[in-house]
Design a protein around this motif. Structure first.
Motif, PDB file in Angstrom:
ATOM      1  N   ASP A 228      -0.524  21.100   7.234  1.00 35.89           N
ATOM      2  CA  ASP A 228      -0.725  20.838   8.727  1.00 35.89           C
ATOM      3  C   ASP A 228      -0.466  21.800   9.757  1.00 35.89           C
ATOM      4  O   ASP A 228       0.440  22.353   9.939  1.00 35.89           O
ATOM      5  CB  ASP A 228       0.502  19.712   8.986  1.00 35.89           C
ATOM      6  CG  ASP A 228       0.537  19.068  10.300  1.00 35.89           C
ATOM      7  OD1 ASP A 228      -0.079  19.296  11.065  1.00 35.89           O
ATOM      8  OD2 ASP A 228       0.893  17.767  10.140  1.00 35.89           O
ATOM      9  N   SER A 236       5.684  15.990  10.158  1.00 38.96           N
ATOM     10  CA  SER A 236       4.399  15.858   9.420  1.00 38.96           C
ATOM     11  C   SER A 236       4.310  14.629   8.331  1.00 38.96           C
ATOM     12  O   SER A 236       4.976  14.803   7.383  1.00 38.96           O
ATOM     13  CB  SER A 236       4.178  17.300   8.871  1.00 38.96           C
ATOM     14  OG  SER A 236       2.712  17.127   8.365  1.00 38.96           O
ATOM     15  N   PRO A 237       3.281  13.734   8.670  1.00 35.89           N
ATOM     16  CA  PRO A 237       3.057  12.846   7.628  1.00 35.89           C
ATOM     17  C   PRO A 237       2.186  13.278   6.569  1.00 35.89           C
ATOM     18  O   PRO A 237       2.556  12.738   5.430  1.00 35.89           O
ATOM     19  CB  PRO A 237       1.952  11.804   8.343  1.00 35.89           C
ATOM     20  CG  PRO A 237       2.321  12.008   9.950  1.00 35.89           C
ATOM     21  CD  PRO A 237       2.937  13.264  10.130  1.00 35.89           C
ATOM     22  N   SER A 238       1.817  14.431   6.779  1.00 33.97           N
ATOM     23  CA  SER A 238       1.079  15.005   5.668  1.00 33.97           C
ATOM     24  C   SER A 238       1.919  15.667   4.774  1.00 33.97           C
ATOM     25  O   SER A 238       1.582  15.716   3.231  1.00 33.97           O
ATOM     26  CB  SER A 238       0.124  16.425   6.133  1.00 33.97           C
ATOM     27  OG  SER A 238      -0.962  15.872   7.049  1.00 33.97           O
ATOM     28  N   THR A 240       5.555  14.702   4.162  1.00 34.42           N
ATOM     29  CA  THR A 240       6.347  13.634   3.731  1.00 34.42           C
ATOM     30  C   THR A 240       5.504  12.575   3.055  1.00 34.42           C
ATOM     31  O   THR A 240       5.890  12.206   1.924  1.00 34.42           O
ATOM     32  CB  THR A 240       7.432  12.953   4.722  1.00 34.42           C
ATOM     33  OG1 THR A 240       8.151  13.913   5.162  1.00 34.42           O
ATOM     34  CG2 THR A 240       8.304  11.899   3.876  1.00 34.42           C
ATOM     35  N   ARG A 276       7.512  11.275  15.567  1.00 36.92           N
ATOM     36  CA  ARG A 276       6.723  11.957  14.382  1.00 36.92           C
ATOM     37  C   ARG A 276       7.444  11.351  13.317  1.00 36.92           C
ATOM     38  O   ARG A 276       6.803  11.066  12.173  1.00 36.92           O
ATOM     39  CB  ARG A 276       6.807  13.154  14.712  1.00 36.92           C
ATOM     40  CG  ARG A 276       5.992  13.759  15.877  1.00 36.92           C
ATOM     41  CD  ARG A 276       4.460  13.369  15.830  1.00 36.92           C
ATOM     42  NE  ARG A 276       4.044  13.907  14.469  1.00 36.92           N
ATOM     43  CZ  ARG A 276       2.614  13.604  14.060  1.00 36.92           C
ATOM     44  NH1 ARG A 276       2.024  12.833  15.134  1.00 36.92           N
ATOM     45  NH2 ARG A 276       2.250  14.012  13.056  1.00 36.92           N
ATOM     46  N   SER A 280       6.019   9.294   9.687  1.00 37.53           N
ATOM     47  CA  SER A 280       5.988  10.342   8.651  1.00 37.53           C
ATOM     48  C   SER A 280       6.684   9.726   7.378  1.00 37.53           C
ATOM     49  O   SER A 280       6.815  10.580   6.285  1.00 37.53           O
ATOM     50  CB  SER A 280       6.540  11.565   8.979  1.00 37.53           C
ATOM     51  OG  SER A 280       5.830  12.277  10.093  1.00 37.53           O
TER      52      SER A 280
END
Length: 343
Positions: A228, A236-238, A240, A276, A280
């Protein structure tokens, strides 16, 4: 789950620090009004064993009086450079000094016994970062070393022996900060490393921790630009939702590192950071210092789950993970040890 109020859902997703060494009005606000799910202790909260025991007992009793689940009560007790508890608690030289499995076993068994004796139920350990020997790693004095297999073996030994004795272990700092030389307490480090290197090295101990049912995983405040390029791992969702939960299959509790650290402040205000976190699939926001950010975080979580059905569903899933962990570790016998009764 549908019967639990939005106020309680918001509070249970916070672990917070506070000032003082005894139960006080600030703790009444945090527990009774904001309904926080956890507290974290620092040197400013510690005098001696009986004082810690009474503090933890009073906080748990008040949570129960308020109709809340038992509190996570956490501390950073890694040994060596990071150990909040000083003598008469046993002092250890730290992870780099460990040379055999017996060292890890002795550390974990002793630490679990001493933490549990005073009412602390969660250790922000072990450090699973891998510190390469050819760089000036920020984790050189806290990591087990630079060999993924050794870090894995020692880390899982600590996890197993803490948790067998009723103290939750939190593996940190996902997905690994051993390659960094900039301290995230001060600023936001960028780490440009390809996924193959992360998978073959940095993620190895975390994969083993997941297989060993580690109670919690703490996210780093590092921006891994190949995963990310915009957000640090903690936001960051990417990292977790996709990597940790999706690819690695972790179903347990995930928490941020301290949102008061320089990697997050002043670049991200608390409202942005919390939003965020909610996106995430991060369960717990860690805010280690007294101040307006704690209440602002609670208000942001509460408002978000009231207004957004998708975030409300995610919040319920997070709450389920938190309550399941509390059920597994903070059951009747544990509470009765401190003069409390189970529901």
């Amino acid at each position: 789950m549908d019967s639990i109020s939005a106020e309680t859902i918001a509070g249970q997703r916070l672990m917070v620090g506070f000032d003082g060494t005894a139960f006080n009005d600030d703790l009444k606000l945090l527990i009774g009004t904001l309904r926080v799910g956890g507290l974290i202790l620092f040197s400013r909260n510690i005098e001696e064993p009986e004082q810690i025991r009474q503090l933890c007992r009073d906080c748990q009793a008040y949570a129960r009086q308020c109709g809340l689940p038992p509190l996570f009560v956490a501390i950073d007790q890694e040994g060596g450079q990071v150990a909040r508890l000083k003598p008469p608690f046993t002092q250890f030289p730290g992870n780099p000094a460990m040379r055999a499995f017996d060292d890890a076993v002795h550390f974990a068994r002793t630490t679990a016994r001493e933490l549990k004796d005073v009412g602390i139920n969660m250790d922000m350990a072990p450090v699973l970062d891998i510190a390469p020997e050819n760089i000036n790693s920020i984790m050189a004095q806290r990591a087990f070393g630079g060999d993924p297999q050794w870090v894995t073996a020692m880390g899982t030994t600590v996890i197993d022996h803490l948790q067998q004795r009723g103290v939750m272990a939190v593996a940190k700092h996902f997905p690994g900060i051993g390659r960094t030389v900039l301290d995230s307490h001060l600023a936001l480090p960028d780490l440009d490393v390809d996924m193959a290197a992360l998978t073959d090295v940095d993620l190895v101990p975390f994969a083993a921790a997941i297989a060993n049912n580690v109670a919690g995983i703490m996210l780093s405040h590092i921006r891994y630009t190949t995963i990310d390029s915009i957000w640090p791992a903690s936001l960051s969702p990417s990292v977790t939702a996709d990597l940790l939960r999706g690819q690695m299959g972790y179903r347990g509790v995930v928490m941020t590192d301290d949102l008061d650290m320089g990697a997050i402040k002043p670049g991200y205000d608390i409202e942005t950071a919390i939003k965020r976190i909610l996106l995430s699939d991060v369960d717990i926001a860690l805010i280690c210092h007294k101040g307006p950010d704690i209440e602002a975080a609670w208000q942001t979580i509460h408002g978000a789950i009231a207004e957004d059905a998708g975030l409300k569903e995610k919040a319920k899933q997070s709450l389920q993970r938190i309550l399941e962990l509390k059920k597994n570790y903070l059951s009747g016998p544990w509470l009765q040890r401190y003069g409390l009764t189970a529901a």
